[in-house]
Design an enzyme around this catalytic site. Structure first.
Site: not given
Length: 384
Positions: A37, A89, A190, A241, A243, A354-355
């Site tokens: 991501n 993303e 995603y 991802d 989530n 941030d991943h």
């Protein structure tokens, strides 16, 4: 966290040496998949500000002292040109052809590289939902599947999207079977983040529920899609991802439980995709979504108790708060082929996102005396 974020210099040197050996030990027929991501493609394709300076001594000094621009091609080269690199993303407006072309150029073999270094092609899935994917000038969501060209030429039958997603979240690579490689369907995903924000009908724009409810619906739709493919003879890999953090070992300092809907989302995901015991509850039906797929979480399959994470939220010191929400799942039939799974949390690899990138390797060769359960992740090498 009970591990060092970065090993001391001696260990770093040993890791680098062992990593080279690791790639030599894996069969050339192995499918090596990285997923990331990336939280926006812009840093990887925009020109650095120093490129606008005139070419003089002062400008040269500025250029040499500036941080190196993130490079997808460097990432591919550094990891010995993997078969696949899945990005999530990417945040590209679906009408923005120049940015899509720039990304395609960023993964191409430059003239400065030897001709035997592989080239890559890419497949985009970008949002066309005019009611749920409108933020930031429609630069939201989106995935890109980057495929090594020799693999694409030899094995890929088609690269497609799914008809139940309009937010740019799912790309599928379907392959032909080879001498040792089975017929595969490889998903770049995603998954929807469950929130209390409204979800609108993608055609009418009418509010039909919350993002939490859409997340559960996407679980059902993806489960049915995978079930159909497996019934058609495909073995399935799902990477991206998700989530969702599965269990307490996957969250630091703890697993998110509030609001309680996150717990329900987690249970629904496990029941549909992973927990084969749910098939023994007496509620059988011919529908694909009625039975758990019993898929393998590759990282947890090879590392039953290891604490490692893929998401590190901004605004916190690195490692203070983190979760393992990015995963590579596979059909049960591929479990014995999975020989690696891990995460790349070094400063050089995590870049601006941030991943952090995750990876898994599937070896389809018959190697006498080799154990398919051998795990050679970077974290294991550090512990040697």
């Amino acid at each position: 966290m009970d591990r060092e974020i970065s090993p001391p210099p001696l260990k770093r040197r040993r890791v680098a040496e062992a990593e080279v050996k690791k790639y030599r030990d894996i069969s050339p027929e192995a499918l090596r998949l990285f997923s990331w991501n990336i939280n926006g493609i812009s840093p990887f394709i925009q020109k650095p500000i120093t490129s606008f300076f005139a070419s003089n001594t002062s400008a040269t000094n500025i250029t040499n002292s500036a941080p190196q621009q993130p490079s997808l091609r460097d990432f591919l080269r550094r990891h010995n040109f993997p078969t696949l690199l899945f990005l999530q993303e990417i945040k590209i407006n679906p009408a923005d052809s120049p940015t899509q072309n720039a990304l395609s150029r960023a993964i191409k073999r430059p003239p400065s590289e030897p001709e035997f270094n592989p080239d890559y092609v890419c497949h985009f899935c970008l949002p066309h939902d005019k009611h749920n994917a409108t933020g930031f000038g429609r630069k939201v969501y989106g995935v890109c599947s980057i495929v090594r060209k020799d693999f694409a030429d030899s094995y890929v039958a088609q690269m497609r999207t799914v008809d139940w997603d309009a937010e740019g979240r799912f790309s599928v690579i379907e392959t032909k079977a080879g001498l040792d490689v089975p017929k595969l369907a490889i998903f770049n995903v995603y998954m929807v983040n469950g929130t209390d924000y409204p979800y609108k009908d993608s055609v009418t724009g009418e509010i039909v529920g919350k993002r939490h409810e859409r997340k559960l619906e996407v679980h059902r739709l993806l489960q049915a899609e995978i079930g159909t493919l497996e019934n058609d003879g495909f073995q399935v890999i799902v990477a991206g991802d998700i989530n969702i953090a599965r269990a307490p070992v996957d969250g630091h300092p703890n697993l998110r439980t509030h609001p309680y809907q996150h717990v329900l989302n987690r249970e629904d995901f496990s029941r549909r995709f992973l927990d084969i015991s749910s098939n023994d509850k007496g509620e059988e039906s011919s529908k694909n979504e009625s039975r758990s797929l019993g898929m393998i979480d590759t990282f947890r399959h090879l590392h039953p108790k290891k604490k490692d994470y893929s998401y590190y939220p901004r605004g916190r010191a690195f490692g203070d708060s983190c979760d393992r929400v990015d995963m590579v799942l596979c059909s049960t039939s591929l479990a014995s082929n999975c020989v690696e799974a891990g995460m790349l949390a070094t400063a050089a690899d995590r870049g601006t996102s941030d991943h952090v990138p995750i990876y898994a390797t599937f070896d389809f060769s018959e190697r006498p005396g080799a154990s398919r359960r051998e795990s050679r992740s970077l974290e294991d090498l550090q512990a040697d």
